[in-house]
Design a protein around this motif. Structure first.
Motif, PDB file in Angstrom:
ATOM      1  N   ASP A  41       1.035  -1.033   0.089  1.00 39.46           N
ATOM      2  CA  ASP A  41       0.037  -0.131  -0.095  1.00 39.46           C
ATOM      3  C   ASP A  41       0.946   1.206   0.113  1.00 39.46           C
ATOM      4  O   ASP A  41       1.373   1.639   0.985  1.00 39.46           O
ATOM      5  N   ARG A  42       0.986   1.689  -1.215  1.00 46.03           N
ATOM      6  CA  ARG A  42       1.927   2.996  -1.284  1.00 46.03           C
ATOM      7  C   ARG A  42       1.135   4.065  -1.630  1.00 46.03           C
ATOM      8  O   ARG A  42       1.649   5.089  -2.432  1.00 46.03           O
ATOM      9  N   ASN A  43       0.007   4.346  -1.067  1.00 47.40           N
ATOM     10  CA  ASN A  43      -0.817   5.456  -1.098  1.00 47.40           C
ATOM     11  C   ASN A  43      -0.001   6.721  -0.834  1.00 47.40           C
ATOM     12  O   ASN A  43       0.511   6.652   0.346  1.00 47.40           O
ATOM     13  N   PRO A  44       0.057   7.472  -1.734  1.00 48.12           N
ATOM     14  CA  PRO A  44       0.859   9.032  -1.341  1.00 48.12           C
ATOM     15  C   PRO A  44       0.724   9.589   0.033  1.00 48.12           C
ATOM     16  O   PRO A  44       1.288  10.452   0.653  1.00 48.12           O
ATOM     17  N   VAL A  45      -0.698   9.373   0.380  1.00 47.50           N
ATOM     18  CA  VAL A  45      -0.969   9.979   1.710  1.00 47.50           C
ATOM     19  C   VAL A  45      -0.123   9.625   2.778  1.00 47.50           C
ATOM     20  O   VAL A  45      -0.062  10.365   3.972  1.00 47.50           O
ATOM     21  N   ARG A  53      -0.376  16.927   2.125  1.00 49.40           N
ATOM     22  CA  ARG A  53      -0.771  18.361   2.513  1.00 49.40           C
ATOM     23  C   ARG A  53      -2.004  18.707   2.087  1.00 49.40           C
ATOM     24  O   ARG A  53      -2.876  19.590   2.672  1.00 49.40           O
ATOM     25  N   ASP A  54      -2.230  18.292   0.764  1.00 46.49           N
ATOM     26  CA  ASP A  54      -3.432  18.776   0.086  1.00 46.49           C
ATOM     27  C   ASP A  54      -4.829  17.952   0.023  1.00 46.49           C
ATOM     28  O   ASP A  54      -5.650  18.001  -0.538  1.00 46.49           O
ATOM     29  N   THR A  55      -4.654  16.805   1.077  1.00 42.90           N
ATOM     30  CA  THR A  55      -5.818  16.001   1.400  1.00 42.90           C
ATOM     31  C   THR A  55      -6.494  16.444   2.644  1.00 42.90           C
ATOM     32  O   THR A  55      -6.147  17.528   3.396  1.00 42.90           O
ATOM     33  N   ILE A  56      -7.528  15.776   2.827  1.00 45.79           N
ATOM     34  CA  ILE A  56      -8.524  16.364   4.206  1.00 45.79           C
ATOM     35  C   ILE A  56      -7.590  16.136   5.429  1.00 45.79           C
ATOM     36  O   ILE A  56      -7.888  16.723   6.452  1.00 45.79           O
ATOM     37  N   ILE A  61      -0.190  10.423   6.968  1.00 46.51           N
ATOM     38  CA  ILE A  61      -0.549   9.801   8.213  1.00 46.51           C
ATOM     39  C   ILE A  61      -0.148   8.430   7.997  1.00 46.51           C
ATOM     40  O   ILE A  61       0.359   7.838   6.826  1.00 46.51           O
ATOM     41  N   ALA A  62      -0.066   7.529   9.154  1.00 42.86           N
ATOM     42  CA  ALA A  62       0.229   6.175   8.932  1.00 42.86           C
ATOM     43  C   ALA A  62      -1.213   5.517   8.643  1.00 42.86           C
ATOM     44  O   ALA A  62      -1.941   5.893   8.447  1.00 42.86           O
TER      45      ALA A  62
END
Length: 147
Positions: A41-45, A53-56, A61-62
Protein backbone atom coordinates in the motif's frame (compact mmCIF):
# COMPACT_ATOMS: atom_id res chain seq x y z
CA UNK A 1 9.86 4.14 22.00
CA UNK A 2 8.11 0.90 22.95
CA UNK A 3 6.41 0.43 26.33
CA UNK A 4 5.06 -3.09 26.80
CA UNK A 5 3.50 -5.07 29.57
CA UNK A 6 4.92 -8.57 30.16
CA UNK A 7 4.57 -10.98 27.23
CA UNK A 8 3.51 -14.59 27.32
CA UNK A 9 0.23 -16.43 27.73
CA UNK A 10 -2.83 -16.09 29.93
CA UNK A 11 -4.87 -19.28 29.56
CA UNK A 12 -8.65 -19.04 29.36
CA UNK A 13 -8.90 -20.62 32.82
CA UNK A 14 -7.14 -17.52 34.24
CA UNK A 15 -8.95 -14.80 32.25
CA UNK A 16 -11.43 -12.49 33.95
CA UNK A 17 -13.91 -9.90 32.67
CA UNK A 18 -12.25 -6.47 32.83
CA UNK A 19 -8.70 -7.82 32.53
CA UNK A 20 -6.69 -5.44 30.34
CA UNK A 21 -3.28 -5.16 28.69
CA UNK A 22 -1.63 -2.52 26.53
CA UNK A 23 1.42 -1.44 24.62
CA UNK A 24 2.68 2.01 23.75
CA UNK A 25 4.66 2.66 20.57
CA UNK A 26 5.88 5.70 18.70
CA UNK A 27 5.01 5.41 15.01
CA UNK A 28 8.08 6.40 12.99
CA UNK A 29 8.68 7.23 9.34
CA UNK A 30 10.52 3.92 9.09
CA UNK A 31 7.47 2.04 10.44
CA UNK A 32 5.30 3.65 7.75
CA UNK A 33 7.83 2.93 5.00
CA UNK A 34 8.22 -0.71 6.09
CA UNK A 35 4.45 -1.18 6.31
CA UNK A 36 4.07 0.26 2.80
CA UNK A 37 6.68 -2.18 1.55
CA UNK A 38 5.18 -5.25 3.25
CA UNK A 39 1.54 -4.41 2.48
CA UNK A 40 2.27 -2.93 -0.99
CA UNK A 41 0.00 0.00 0.00
CA UNK A 42 1.97 2.93 -1.33
CA UNK A 43 -0.84 5.48 -1.21
CA UNK A 44 0.96 8.85 -1.28
CA UNK A 45 -1.05 10.08 1.72
CA UNK A 46 1.32 7.86 3.73
CA UNK A 47 4.58 8.54 1.92
CA UNK A 48 4.53 11.95 0.19
CA UNK A 49 4.21 15.04 2.39
CA UNK A 50 3.53 17.40 -0.55
CA UNK A 51 0.69 15.20 -1.77
CA UNK A 52 -0.70 14.59 1.72
CA UNK A 53 -0.72 18.30 2.59
CA UNK A 54 -3.48 18.81 -0.01
CA UNK A 55 -5.75 16.08 1.42
CA UNK A 56 -8.33 16.25 4.20
CA UNK A 57 -5.57 15.11 6.56
CA UNK A 58 -3.34 18.14 5.75
CA UNK A 59 -0.22 16.00 6.09
CA UNK A 60 1.11 12.46 6.08
CA UNK A 61 -0.64 9.78 8.11
CA UNK A 62 0.18 6.22 9.08
CA UNK A 63 -1.73 3.37 7.48
CA UNK A 64 -4.84 2.56 9.50
CA UNK A 65 -3.91 -1.11 9.45
CA UNK A 66 -0.49 -0.29 10.88
CA UNK A 67 -2.28 1.12 13.91
CA UNK A 68 -4.63 -1.90 13.99
CA UNK A 69 -1.56 -4.14 13.95
CA UNK A 70 -0.68 -2.85 17.42
CA UNK A 71 -3.96 -4.37 18.67
CA UNK A 72 -2.88 -7.67 17.13
CA UNK A 73 0.43 -7.39 18.98
CA UNK A 74 -1.31 -6.97 22.35
CA UNK A 75 -3.61 -9.93 21.65
CA UNK A 76 -0.87 -12.20 20.34
CA UNK A 77 1.77 -11.32 22.91
CA UNK A 78 -0.12 -10.38 26.09
CA UNK A 79 -3.88 -10.96 26.28
CA UNK A 80 -4.54 -13.81 25.90
CA UNK A 81 -1.05 -14.07 24.36
CA UNK A 82 0.90 -16.87 22.75
CA UNK A 83 -1.33 -19.55 21.24
CA UNK A 84 -4.29 -17.21 20.67
CA UNK A 85 -6.14 -17.59 17.36
CA UNK A 86 -7.87 -14.53 15.87
CA UNK A 87 -11.45 -15.29 14.79
CA UNK A 88 -12.61 -11.77 13.95
CA UNK A 89 -12.03 -8.05 14.43
CA UNK A 90 -14.21 -5.01 13.85
CA UNK A 91 -12.50 -1.64 13.44
CA UNK A 92 -13.63 1.97 13.34
CA UNK A 93 -10.98 4.51 12.39
CA UNK A 94 -11.79 7.75 14.19
CA UNK A 95 -8.73 9.99 13.75
CA UNK A 96 -5.41 9.87 11.90
CA UNK A 97 -2.11 8.73 13.36
CA UNK A 98 0.83 10.81 12.18
CA UNK A 99 4.55 10.08 12.03
CA UNK A 100 5.95 10.77 15.50
CA UNK A 101 2.67 10.06 17.33
CA UNK A 102 2.80 7.67 20.27
CA UNK A 103 -0.06 5.16 20.11
CA UNK A 104 -1.44 3.41 23.17
CA UNK A 105 -3.08 0.13 22.08
CA UNK A 106 -5.40 -1.37 24.71
CA UNK A 107 -7.29 -4.66 24.89
CA UNK A 108 -9.90 -5.45 27.55
CA UNK A 109 -11.80 -8.70 28.15
CA UNK A 110 -15.57 -8.14 27.88
CA UNK A 111 -16.91 -11.72 27.59
CA UNK A 112 -15.66 -15.27 28.06
CA UNK A 113 -17.24 -18.44 26.65
CA UNK A 114 -15.34 -21.18 28.48
CA UNK A 115 -17.11 -24.03 26.66
CA UNK A 116 -15.97 -22.76 23.24
CA UNK A 117 -12.72 -21.12 24.49
CA UNK A 118 -13.89 -17.87 22.89
CA UNK A 119 -13.04 -14.49 24.34
CA UNK A 120 -14.49 -11.14 23.28
CA UNK A 121 -12.17 -8.18 23.64
CA UNK A 122 -12.80 -4.44 23.47
CA UNK A 123 -9.97 -2.95 21.42
CA UNK A 124 -8.89 0.66 21.09
CA UNK A 125 -5.94 2.86 20.23
CA UNK A 126 -5.31 6.34 21.55
CA UNK A 127 -2.94 9.17 20.72
CA UNK A 128 -2.90 11.30 23.84
CA UNK A 129 -6.55 11.60 24.91
CA UNK A 130 -7.87 11.05 21.37
CA UNK A 131 -9.30 7.67 20.46
CA UNK A 132 -8.00 7.01 16.94
CA UNK A 133 -9.34 3.46 16.54
CA UNK A 134 -11.88 1.32 18.34
CA UNK A 135 -13.39 -2.07 17.79
CA UNK A 136 -14.01 -5.55 19.07
CA UNK A 137 -12.08 -8.78 18.63
CA UNK A 138 -13.18 -12.38 18.99
CA UNK A 139 -10.40 -14.86 19.71
CA UNK A 140 -9.88 -18.50 20.55
CA UNK A 141 -7.87 -18.47 23.77
CA UNK A 142 -5.23 -21.00 24.74
CA UNK A 143 -6.14 -23.51 27.44
CA UNK A 144 -4.10 -25.57 29.85
CA UNK A 145 -6.27 -28.55 28.80
CA UNK A 146 -4.60 -28.49 25.37
CA UNK A 147 -0.94 -28.14 26.41
Amino acid sequence: MLDNMPRGTICIEDLEIGMSRHLRKEVTDRDIELFAEVSTDRNPVHLDEDYARDTIFEGRIAHGMLTAGLISAVIGEQLPGHGTVYLGQSLKFLAPVRPGDTVLAEVTVTAIDHAKRRVTLETRCLVGNTTVLKGEALVLAPSRKFD
